[in-house]
Design a protein around this motif. Structure first.
Motif, mmCIF file in Angstrom:
data_model
loop_
_atom_site.group_PDB
_atom_site.id
_atom_site.type_symbol
_atom_site.label_atom_id
_atom_site.label_comp_id
_atom_site.label_asym_id
_atom_site.label_seq_id
_atom_site.Cartn_x
_atom_site.Cartn_y
_atom_site.Cartn_z
ATOM 1 N N UNK A 251 0.894 6.759 -3.396
ATOM 2 C CA UNK A 251 0.509 5.248 -2.852
ATOM 3 C C UNK A 251 1.322 4.607 -2.528
ATOM 4 N N UNK A 252 0.635 3.393 -2.298
ATOM 5 C CA UNK A 252 1.134 2.282 -1.336
ATOM 6 C C UNK A 252 1.211 0.942 -2.396
ATOM 7 N N UNK A 253 2.469 0.261 -2.388
ATOM 8 C CA UNK A 253 2.195 -1.058 -3.175
ATOM 9 C C UNK A 253 2.789 -1.830 -2.777
ATOM 10 N N UNK A 254 1.734 -1.924 -1.757
ATOM 11 C CA UNK A 254 1.684 -3.836 -1.172
ATOM 12 C C UNK A 254 1.528 -4.457 -1.916
ATOM 13 N N UNK A 255 0.978 -4.767 -2.587
ATOM 14 C CA UNK A 255 0.858 -6.089 -3.209
ATOM 15 C C UNK A 255 1.678 -6.170 -4.503
ATOM 16 N N UNK A 256 1.621 -7.758 -5.014
ATOM 17 C CA UNK A 256 2.196 -7.631 -6.349
ATOM 18 C C UNK A 256 1.559 -7.615 -7.297
ATOM 19 N N UNK A 257 0.813 -7.730 -7.433
ATOM 20 C CA UNK A 257 -0.130 -6.585 -8.891
ATOM 21 C C UNK A 257 0.179 -5.298 -8.960
ATOM 22 N N UNK A 258 0.972 -4.696 -8.016
ATOM 23 C CA UNK A 258 0.715 -2.876 -7.885
ATOM 24 C C UNK A 258 2.119 -2.989 -8.329
ATOM 25 N N UNK A 259 3.081 -3.702 -7.816
ATOM 26 C CA UNK A 259 4.292 -3.817 -7.480
ATOM 27 C C UNK A 259 4.661 -4.031 -9.248
ATOM 28 N N UNK A 260 3.915 -5.387 -9.559
ATOM 29 C CA UNK A 260 4.281 -5.444 -11.124
ATOM 30 C C UNK A 260 3.580 -4.315 -12.456
ATOM 31 N N UNK A 261 2.439 -4.044 -11.846
ATOM 32 C CA UNK A 261 1.835 -2.873 -13.227
ATOM 33 C C UNK A 261 2.373 -1.561 -12.923
#
Length: 474
Positions: A251-261
């Protein structure tokens, strides 16, 4: 029998006279098929080589697609090699095969590595009240003088300093490395290596090949990137400047929300060298809520700690134990080996350890590196026994600049370590991020790759620690 370089430069492997042949030539290939290239090596007199051992690097690429992948090389030990390229993407694809060192140079470098620890020196600083005293330190001090021995008896890891007069060994506070004016290579061997300073391309007659999508061909998998999923060679490819593993769906972790999750509630230990510290720096640049605790203001190269209190994220980066080679000195008061640091981690499924070492071991006999990773393996086994849900990730070495001192820091030294590292951890329930393969695919040639390459390694790391994660963003 492989002659050494003293038999003459003309008898060493020549990229110019060596030949490439496509064994499965077609007008076009399907995505997912293999391109098989035979190499026949010749010397500078045009005579066919009768033995192998050349250090080669194979890569396919498409500049317009910002795509690349490594090729696997089989050495038949008779002057013939088989290079296997997996054709991962559609388009015009070119192949590059570099002769980095002829077999004679490899033999000379390998023999030089085995000869000792003298290429790197260490200066230790001791405090005697308010005054400083310096002395020589290292792994193999043979002088007839009193020594301070710093020994891990369990793991048989030892480091020594010449004992300063009237100063106790416990007063050892910091260490600084430096390159000694020593070479174990002959003048002729050094001359040969200079001719291959940046590697030499082996000429090809076949040019670009055409790769097309074919009906029914399947190149990607739906399997998640989880701990325990085996990594093949090549482990993936670059396309549109992004890394795509060949064995799992990342999966791609391109956004801050995705990384924080992904990171919410996680405790992460980075244990290793500066190429791993780059991961922490990359994360803290993207996750602005991660704040450094400036508890080591003068020792940032030694230890970094960042937290996000609202999301309960805790990330620490700490350097590995001796040897640590660089232009900056560092304290030894918080010094410990990675195996000991692992033993101090309690661990649960929200705790991750990432381990990377290799670059600082290149100037020394490989036995030092192998003993260290075997000790780390034992520590990982102990960790997984008491905490089987713990996530452990091994990061391989990056390839680095070709212009460096090959005897001390060349990639031939790193390649041997990379192979050994995979073997040592092969049957453990850990994840392996093949940074060697990734940096070959990107053609970085930098010990500290550019930010976008580092982030692709970090993205792979996030995929492993958040496999099956169900955390909600905040």
């Amino acid at each position: 029998m492989m002659p050494n370089v003293t038999s003459g430069y003309n008898n060493t492997t020549s990229a110019k006279y060596s030949k490439t042949t496509i064994l499965n030539h077609k007008d076009s290939y399907c995505v997912g098929e293999h391109l098989m290239v035979r190499l026949d090596m010749y010397d500078h007199l045009g005579k066919r080589k009768e033995y192998g051992g050349d250090f080669l690097r194979a890569r396919i690429y498409s500049l317009d697609l910002k795509a690349g992948a490594s090729g696997s090389i089989k050495d038949f030990r008779n002057g013939t090699y088989l290079v296997n390229f997996t054709l991962f993407w559609e388009g015009n694809v070119r192949a590059s095969i570099l002769l980095i060192h002829p077999s004679e140079g490899v033999s000379a470098l390998w023999a030089a590595r085995k000869k000792g620890y003298g290429k790197i020196g260490f200066t230790g600083k001791f405090l005697n009240g308010t005054s400083e005293v310096t002395t020589e330190c290292g792994f193999n001090l043979t002088r007839n003088a009193e020594l301070c021995e710093y020994l891990d008896e369990r793991d048989q890891e030892a480091f020594y300093c010449l004992k300063p007069k009237h100063v106790p060994c416990d007063a050892f506070v910091s260490l600084q490395s430096y390159n000694k004016p020593i070479s174990y290579l002959t003048t002729l061997e050094q001359s040969l290596l200079k001719r291959f300073k940046t590697g030499i391309e082996i000429p090809q007659l076949f040019g670009a090949i055409q790769v097309v999508q074919c009906k029914g061909n399947k190149t990607m998998t739906s399997k998640e990137c989880c701990i325990g999923v085996s990594s093949p060679v090549p482990s993936g490819f670059v396309w549109q400047n992004q890394w795509h593993p060949a064995f799992c769906n990342m999966p791609r972790f391109d956004t801050l929300e995705q990384i924080n999750t992904c990171l919410k509630g996680k405790m992460i230990y980075f244990m290793g060298d500066s190429t791993l510290r780059q991961w922490m720096e990359a994360l803290t640049k993207r996750v602005t809520t991660l704040e450094y605790l400036d508890i080591y203001p003068k020792e940032k190269l030694q230890k970094l700690l960042a937290v996000d209190l609202a999301r309960h994220i805790w990330i620490q980066s700490k350097k590995h134990g001796h040897p640590y080679v660089g232009t900056h000195g560092y304290t030894v008061k918080d010094h410990s080996y990675v195996a000991r640091d692992i033993d101090n981690v309690a661990g649960d499924r929200d705790t991750t350890i990432v381990i990377c070492l290799g670059q600082h071991f290149r100037p020394f006999p490989i036995q030092l590196f192998i003993r260290r990773v075997v000790n780390i393996r034992r520590a990982v086994q102990r960790l997984l026994l008491r905490s089987p849900d713990m996530r452990v990730i091994i990061k391989g070495e990056n390839i680095r600049e070709m212009e460096v001192d090959q005897e001390r820091f060349g990639d031939i030294q790193g390649y041997a370590q990379s192979v050994a590292l995979k073997e040592v951890f092969r049957d453990l329930n850990v994840a392996f991020i093949d940074a060697w393969d990734i940096t070959v695919a990107y053609n970085t040639k930098k010990v500290h790759p550019l930010n976008h390459v580092v982030w692709e390694e970090v993205n792979m790391f996030l995929s492993y620690i958040c496999c099956n994660a169900k955390a909600n963003p905040m």
